[in-house]
Scaffold this motif. Structure first.
Motif, PDB file in Angstrom:
ATOM      1  N   THR A 438      -7.283 -18.679  17.532  1.00  0.00           N
ATOM      2  CA  THR A 438      -8.075 -19.171  16.399  1.00  0.00           C
ATOM      3  C   THR A 438      -7.342 -18.904  15.095  1.00  0.00           C
ATOM      4  O   THR A 438      -6.417 -18.091  15.043  1.00  0.00           O
ATOM      5  N   HIS A 439      -7.777 -19.594  14.042  1.00  0.00           N
ATOM      6  CA  HIS A 439      -7.213 -19.323  12.711  1.00  0.00           C
ATOM      7  C   HIS A 439      -7.326 -17.837  12.385  1.00  0.00           C
ATOM      8  O   HIS A 439      -6.392 -17.232  11.847  1.00  0.00           O
ATOM      9  N   ALA A 440      -8.492 -17.240  12.683  1.00  0.00           N
ATOM     10  CA  ALA A 440      -8.736 -15.846  12.322  1.00  0.00           C
ATOM     11  C   ALA A 440      -7.721 -14.927  12.985  1.00  0.00           C
ATOM     12  O   ALA A 440      -7.166 -14.015  12.350  1.00  0.00           O
ATOM     13  N   THR A 441      -7.439 -15.150  14.273  1.00  0.00           N
ATOM     14  CA  THR A 441      -6.475 -14.317  14.981  1.00  0.00           C
ATOM     15  C   THR A 441      -5.062 -14.585  14.488  1.00  0.00           C
ATOM     16  O   THR A 441      -4.228 -13.676  14.419  1.00  0.00           O
ATOM     17  N   LEU A 442      -4.789 -15.835  14.125  1.00  0.00           N
ATOM     18  CA  LEU A 442      -3.475 -16.170  13.562  1.00  0.00           C
ATOM     19  C   LEU A 442      -3.248 -15.399  12.267  1.00  0.00           C
ATOM     20  O   LEU A 442      -2.176 -14.812  12.059  1.00  0.00           O
ATOM     21  N   TRP A 443      -4.259 -15.378  11.386  1.00  0.00           N
ATOM     22  CA  TRP A 443      -4.124 -14.623  10.139  1.00  0.00           C
ATOM     23  C   TRP A 443      -3.976 -13.131  10.415  1.00  0.00           C
ATOM     24  O   TRP A 443      -3.183 -12.440   9.780  1.00  0.00           O
ATOM     25  N   LEU A 444      -4.749 -12.617  11.360  1.00  0.00           N
ATOM     26  CA  LEU A 444      -4.659 -11.192  11.697  1.00  0.00           C
ATOM     27  C   LEU A 444      -3.259 -10.849  12.174  1.00  0.00           C
ATOM     28  O   LEU A 444      -2.697  -9.808  11.805  1.00  0.00           O
ATOM     29  N   ASP A 445      -2.674 -11.736  12.971  1.00  0.00           N
ATOM     30  CA  ASP A 445      -1.347 -11.471  13.517  1.00  0.00           C
ATOM     31  C   ASP A 445      -0.263 -11.589  12.454  1.00  0.00           C
ATOM     32  O   ASP A 445       0.674 -10.792  12.416  1.00  0.00           O
ATOM     33  N   THR A 446      -0.394 -12.585  11.569  1.00  0.00           N
ATOM     34  CA  THR A 446       0.667 -12.812  10.580  1.00  0.00           C
ATOM     35  C   THR A 446       0.577 -11.853   9.401  1.00  0.00           C
ATOM     36  O   THR A 446       1.591 -11.405   8.883  1.00  0.00           O
ATOM     37  N   VAL A 447      -0.645 -11.539   8.969  1.00  0.00           N
ATOM     38  CA  VAL A 447      -0.808 -10.686   7.788  1.00  0.00           C
ATOM     39  C   VAL A 447      -0.823  -9.202   8.171  1.00  0.00           C
ATOM     40  O   VAL A 447      -0.114  -8.395   7.579  1.00  0.00           O
ATOM     41  N   SER A 448      -1.631  -8.864   9.186  1.00  0.00           N
ATOM     42  CA  SER A 448      -1.730  -7.458   9.591  1.00  0.00           C
ATOM     43  C   SER A 448      -0.661  -7.074  10.595  1.00  0.00           C
ATOM     44  O   SER A 448      -0.522  -5.901  10.940  1.00  0.00           O
ATOM     45  N   GLN A 449       0.082  -8.071  11.091  1.00  0.00           N
ATOM     46  CA  GLN A 449       1.199  -7.861  12.022  1.00  0.00           C
ATOM     47  C   GLN A 449       0.763  -7.050  13.243  1.00  0.00           C
ATOM     48  O   GLN A 449       1.361  -6.040  13.604  1.00  0.00           O
ATOM     49  N   LEU A 652     -10.528 -16.448  -4.956  1.00  0.00           N
ATOM     50  CA  LEU A 652     -10.501 -17.783  -5.534  1.00  0.00           C
ATOM     51  C   LEU A 652      -9.297 -18.583  -5.064  1.00  0.00           C
ATOM     52  O   LEU A 652      -9.352 -19.800  -4.961  1.00  0.00           O
ATOM     53  N   GLN A 653      -8.188 -17.907  -4.770  1.00  0.00           N
ATOM     54  CA  GLN A 653      -6.973 -18.622  -4.386  1.00  0.00           C
ATOM     55  C   GLN A 653      -6.434 -18.081  -3.067  1.00  0.00           C
ATOM     56  O   GLN A 653      -6.333 -16.865  -2.886  1.00  0.00           O
ATOM     57  N   THR A 654      -6.076 -18.995  -2.181  1.00  0.00           N
ATOM     58  CA  THR A 654      -5.480 -18.592  -0.903  1.00  0.00           C
ATOM     59  C   THR A 654      -4.086 -19.182  -0.712  1.00  0.00           C
ATOM     60  O   THR A 654      -3.393 -18.821   0.236  1.00  0.00           O
ATOM     61  N   ALA A 655      -3.681 -20.086  -1.589  1.00  0.00           N
ATOM     62  CA  ALA A 655      -2.387 -20.759  -1.431  1.00  0.00           C
ATOM     63  C   ALA A 655      -1.221 -19.776  -1.325  1.00  0.00           C
ATOM     64  O   ALA A 655      -0.323 -19.975  -0.485  1.00  0.00           O
ATOM     65  N   PRO A 656      -1.171 -18.701  -2.139  1.00  0.00           N
ATOM     66  CA  PRO A 656      -0.037 -17.764  -2.009  1.00  0.00           C
ATOM     67  C   PRO A 656       0.072 -17.158  -0.614  1.00  0.00           C
ATOM     68  O   PRO A 656       1.173 -17.054  -0.057  1.00  0.00           O
ATOM     69  N   LEU A 657      -1.071 -16.776  -0.031  1.00  0.00           N
ATOM     70  CA  LEU A 657      -1.056 -16.224   1.321  1.00  0.00           C
ATOM     71  C   LEU A 657      -0.587 -17.273   2.324  1.00  0.00           C
ATOM     72  O   LEU A 657       0.246 -16.993   3.197  1.00  0.00           O
ATOM     73  N   ILE A 658      -1.114 -18.478   2.221  1.00  0.00           N
ATOM     74  CA  ILE A 658      -0.770 -19.535   3.176  1.00  0.00           C
ATOM     75  C   ILE A 658       0.721 -19.845   3.113  1.00  0.00           C
ATOM     76  O   ILE A 658       1.381 -20.003   4.148  1.00  0.00           O
ATOM     77  N   GLN A 659       1.268 -19.912   1.902  1.00  0.00           N
ATOM     78  CA  GLN A 659       2.698 -20.197   1.762  1.00  0.00           C
ATOM     79  C   GLN A 659       3.547 -19.052   2.312  1.00  0.00           C
ATOM     80  O   GLN A 659       4.460 -19.264   3.112  1.00  0.00           O
ATOM     81  N   GLU A 660       3.228 -17.838   1.889  1.00  0.00           N
ATOM     82  CA  GLU A 660       4.075 -16.694   2.240  1.00  0.00           C
ATOM     83  C   GLU A 660       3.997 -16.360   3.718  1.00  0.00           C
ATOM     84  O   GLU A 660       5.016 -16.105   4.361  1.00  0.00           O
ATOM     85  N   ARG A 661       2.778 -16.341   4.266  1.00  0.00           N
ATOM     86  CA  ARG A 661       2.595 -15.835   5.627  1.00  0.00           C
ATOM     87  C   ARG A 661       2.620 -16.910   6.707  1.00  0.00           C
ATOM     88  O   ARG A 661       2.767 -16.588   7.877  1.00  0.00           O
ATOM     89  N   LEU A 662       2.464 -18.149   6.318  1.00  0.00           N
ATOM     90  CA  LEU A 662       2.444 -19.199   7.336  1.00  0.00           C
ATOM     91  C   LEU A 662       3.668 -20.097   7.233  1.00  0.00           C
ATOM     92  O   LEU A 662       4.481 -20.160   8.153  1.00  0.00           O
TER      93      LEU A 662
END
Length: 930
Positions: A438-449, A652-662
């Motif tokens: 899922t998106h949630a697990t993808l974010w957990l894996d990419t951000v929290s490593q 308010l903004q998520t673009a920096p996270l999406i660019q950097e981590r994805l």
């Protein structure tokens, strides 16, 4: 199958549920089973000597005229007594049928005993613990049992007989040691099938029955054997991607004889294969009917086989993830000329811990639901390959057990580690060509490593129109009063005499438990004050906006504590202090020797420490965080119950996270969805993801369905304006219009709302409409049942009207004639007073941009397109879409909605024009085959 008794399967229909208040039996049916065979049947209508209520007649089709010449209950009680005496009484919901018959027998002076009772509801819950529903009609469908007349005692009894025999066959297959554990639970359950279990145990021991090779017995548990895996690290030399259309057609038609080629699906396959191979990013809008899932799974499989690299596929919803693994992945594996391993990965809290379960099963239970849940878990372990606890349909009171057996880091290194489902999942992911998550697990894996997905740098994101939503949710925080109080109650139980009396007697724990109890009480009281103060702000807002269920606490410009009244800030500081003290107390107690000596107590303490830490961090973030800019609001349920309250914060903004981590950390990211464009442009998507205009390669593939010849859009012009009348007045006009439409369409209608108060008012008006007596009106959060249950009820009912809000705008898949009409009440704009929307609008204005055109309108168009897409799910589907919001036709922005959907014929006018147009367009009504 074991047969050791005379079983009498019974069902009754009655005038109501209270025999002591005059309710009576109107139909009695019994079937006698001996040696696994039906040996006798008895069924009769019964004259209740009183009026049968209309709703009972509607339910059972039994009216006063039908029972006028039927025997009275006193005429047949002798027969009933002879049937039931010293027999095993079997019924579906035995707590209704047996007490009712007992009451009637006592009233008439009869005194007879039965051997014991078996409830087939409970029996099937234990032996088939993953079924969605345990209603007799639903179970009959699951087991292909003929059940033509639900709520007819004769039909219900025969269905229950077959269900009972199915259950006995399933019980016969349960391993001996599990039967022994079930036997120990028998005194705590409604049913008594202990004699059947005991006889089975003796039979299996005499035969020295071996354990199936697919199962493992370890430390008192029996579960399915793990699948052997190896790390993915090699390519397959002789794999060749089918580049031509003919090659693709040949490949797919070999496995699916009725497959019809879809040119745009082949374009999608080629595009994704090339972009994965070339390490490029791309956004692909795949219109409805293209076959999007196979469109990306097939090229992903070929790429992985050729390169030896893993591809991660992420969906926004668990529903799509589960659907993909159950339906699409088996189809993919069937058609590919080489083996492809596909694994599914979910967050750790989805998985059961064998380590903890081995402890919990031995512990005493506190209530019936907990004992039932333990029985379900024992059987489920024999069936599940995944260990995903969402498979299990456990009773509500069993959540304590489920909480205790949830996997956590504490299980790492235990004696069960080799067998733990979370460990298995990680091994399977490491060996997989494709990992579905899922998106949630993808974010957990990419951000929290967390490294749960293994090594990968090629990602396909499905439901990509929700990518920024999932990023917001991941970066945000929530604090639920109900969840917090539930956990505090569990901590409180640590020092209660009846729960941990022996632990309290330990000299090294007595003082700690007492102090923890005081702190929990203080924290609970202060949290009550804190939420009461915030709720006063909400009530003030509700006076201005009666439909509101959220109130802003922070607009993202300053920390929340800087924007709240002093008395709320003081209360927050007290809560923060109590959290700190409680955390320190729990940590100190966890080091005591007595804690490590009591496994279940240690589980509770460890969980409490983890939860308190998470809640403390969430509350601090919500109240004090400035970076990133966090919009914080208070929301409550529709009834404004205190336990339904929570604090929510999102950046308010998520673009920096999406660019950097994805995008910057992966070589290729493919975004896909049926709805990525607004007004046929990808500009909104690109901006939300942090790309410069046209910097992200894009491709829009038109839908494969012929909308022009299958869909008609109707725009009524004789409805009042929402702004000119009250909610109730508009709801009444809407309900009357829908009633007229329903009678033309035979129901089969989904009505999409943007406001819950409008939905509720419309439902109540429809429900009172005498013209709809033959129809079933279902409504989200009004009629009982989960979203999936409501959808199933809608599909199974010939004349049904389903009212839904937020979650019903997308994800519903109701093909065929079951759904022939969609009514959209309002264009799905989010209220400009919504805290998050208000903050975003302010941000766009500060940047000198038109907030409505750049943010509010694109969001509404995407939601509208999702709702529009619910109608045609198969190429032969045909239907009507009604849009009651006149802004779609008489405003400039309304044209943007029309430009964003496929070209279809539009009919405008009053009901005198619309209703005949609907009747002319729809095919002749047929009864839906269930």
């Amino acid at each position: 199958m074991i047969h050791i008794a005379r079983y009498v399967v019974v069902d009754i229909e009655t005038t109501g549920h209270r025999p002591n208040e005059g309710d009576r039996i109107i139909e009695f049916s019994a079937i006698v089973i001996e040696h696994g065979e039906i040996v006798h049947e008895f069924s009769t209508l019964v004259n209740p000597d009183r009026t049968i209520p209309p709703f009972i007649t509607e339910l059972t089709k039994i009216n006063s005229k039908k029972v006028a010449t039927a025997p009275y209950i006193e005429d047949i009680m002798t027969i009933i007594a002879s049937l039931l005496s010293d027999s095993v009484f079997v019924a579906h919901n035995v707590q209704f049928d047996w007490p009712f018959i007992q009451s009637e027998a006592k009233r008439l002076g009869y005194d007879f005993d039965i051997a014991r009772v078996i409830d087939t509801v409970e029996l099937t819950r234990i032996l088939f613990p993953t079924l969605d529903s345990y209603r007799l009609s639903d179970l009959s469908e699951d087991f292909n049992i003929t059940h033509d007349q639900p709520h007819s005692a004769a039909s219900d009894t025969l269905a229950t007989v077959h269900l009972f025999l199915e259950a006995m066959q399933a019980l016969d297959k349960v391993p001996t040691s599990v039967l022994e554990q079930l036997y120990e639970l028998m005194p705590h359950l409604l049913s008594d099938f202990s004699k059947e279990i005991y006889t089975l145990i003796q039979k299996k021991e005499r035969r020295n029955e071996p354990l199936s090779k697919s199962l493992v017995a370890f430390e008192g548990l029996i579960f399915r054997r793990p699948i052997e895996t190896e790390i993915l690290n090699k390519t397959v030399e002789d794999v060749s991607y089918p580049h031509t259309m003919a090659e693709k057609e040949n490949l797919i038609q070999q496995s699916f004889s009725n497959y019809e080629p879809r040119p745009n699906q082949f374009v999608m396959m080629d595009q994704i294969y090339d972009q994965l191979r070339l390490d490029h990013h791309q956004a692909i809008e795949a219109g409805t009917g293209i076959g999007k899932t196979l469109g990306y799974l097939l090229p992903a499989a070929y790429f992985s086989q050729e390169s030896g690299k893993r591809v991660v596929v992420a969906t926004y919803s668990l529903l799509l993830q589960n659907q993909m693994m159950a339906q699409d992945v088996p189809r993919l594996q069937k058609l590919l000329p080489f083996p492809t391993k596909v694994a599914t990965v979910k967050g750790r809290t989805h998985y059961v811990s064998l380590n903890k379960l081995s402890v919990v099963l031995k512990a005493p239970g506190n209530n019936y639901d907990e004992f039932l849940t333990k029985a379900q878990l024992l059987i489920w372990l024999l069936q599940t390959n995944s260990g995903d606890m969402t498979e299990l349909n456990h009773p509500g009171g069993g959540k304590n057990i489920m909480y205790q057996v949830t996997s956590s880091a504490r299980d790492d290194g235990s004696i069960f580690e080799e067998y733990e489902y979370y460990s298995r999942m990680k091994r399977e992911a490491a060996a997989a060509n494709i990992v579905v998550t899922t998106h949630a697990t993808l974010w957990l894996d990419t951000v929290s490593q967390t490294d749960v997905l293994g090594d990968y740098d090629h990602v396909i994101v499905d439901e990509a129109h929700h990518l920024t939503d999932s990023a917001r949710q991941f970066l945000g925080a929530q604090f639920s009063l109900q969840q917090t109080r539930y956990m505090l109650n569990r901590i409180t139980s640590l020092h209660k005499e009846n729960t941990w009396s022996e632990m309290k007697k330990k000299s090294d724990l007595a003082d700690s438990l007492f102090e923890i109890g005081l702190t929990v009480t203080s924290l609970d009281m202060e949290l009550g004050h804190f939420f009461t103060y915030i709720n006063e702000l909400f009530l003030n807002e509700k006076e201005k906006r009666p439909g509101a269920f959220r109130v802003a606490l922070s607009d993202g410009e300053k920390a929340t504590v800087a924007q709240l009244p002093d008395h709320i800030v003081v209360s927050y500081r007290r809560c923060e202090n109590f959290y700190k003290v409680l955390s320190e107390q729990l940590l100190e107690m966890s080091t005591a020797k007595s804690v490590s000596e009591e496994a279940l107590f240690e589980i509770e303490v460890t969980r409490a420490i983890s939860f308190i830490k998470e809640q403390q961090q969430a509350l601090v973030r919500l109240m004090t965080e400035i970076e990133p800019e966090m919009v914080v609001w208070y929301e409550t349920d529709r009834k404004n119950t205190r336990n339904g309250s929570r604090l929510v914060g999102e950046p308010l903004q998520t673009a920096p996270l999406i660019q950097e981590r994805l995008f910057q950390t992966n070589k290729s990211v493919i975004l896909t969805s049926a709805t990525l464009t607004t007004d046929r442009s990808f500009d909104y998507l690109e901006k939300e993801l942090g790309f410069e205009t046209s910097a992200l390669p894009t491709l829009a593939l038109a839908a494969s369905f012929d909308y022009a010849t299958h869909v008609r859009l109707c725009l009524p012009e004789d409805m009042p304006s929402v702004k000119q009348v009250s909610v109730n007045e508009y709801a009444h006009a809407l309900a009357d219009y829908l009633s007229d439409v329903a009678q033309v369409t035979d129901g089969r209608m989904l009505v999409l709302f943007t406001a819950y108060d409008m939905l509720t008012a419309t439902y109540h008006r429809l429900n009172k409409d005498k013209k709809l007596d033959a129809y079933r009106v279902l409504a989200q959060n009004v009629t009982s049942g989960s979203t999936q249950r409501l959808i199933q009820q809608f599909k199974r009912t010939d004349k049904a009207i389903l009212l839904g809000t937020t979650s019903f705008w997308e994800g519903l898949d109701i093909p065929g004639e079951a759904l022939s009409c969609i009514a959209i009440v309002r264009l799905p704009f989010i209220s400009p007073e919504d805290p998050y929307m208000k903050a975003q609008m302010r941000r766009f204005k500060e940047q000198g941009e038109n907030a409505f055109e750049k943010y509010a309108l694109p969001q509404a168009i995407l939601r509208f397109r999702q709702g529009f897409g619910r109608l045609m799910r198969h190429e032969n589907d045909r239907g009507i879409i009604l849009v009651f919001d006149q802004r779609i036709d008489n405003t400039d922005f309304g044209q943007a909605f029309l430009h964003s959907i496929p070209s279809v014929d539009i009919v405008k006018g009053t009901s005198e024009v619309i209703l005949p147009a609907i009747a002319e367009w729809l095919p002749q009504t047929t009864i839906i085959d269930h």
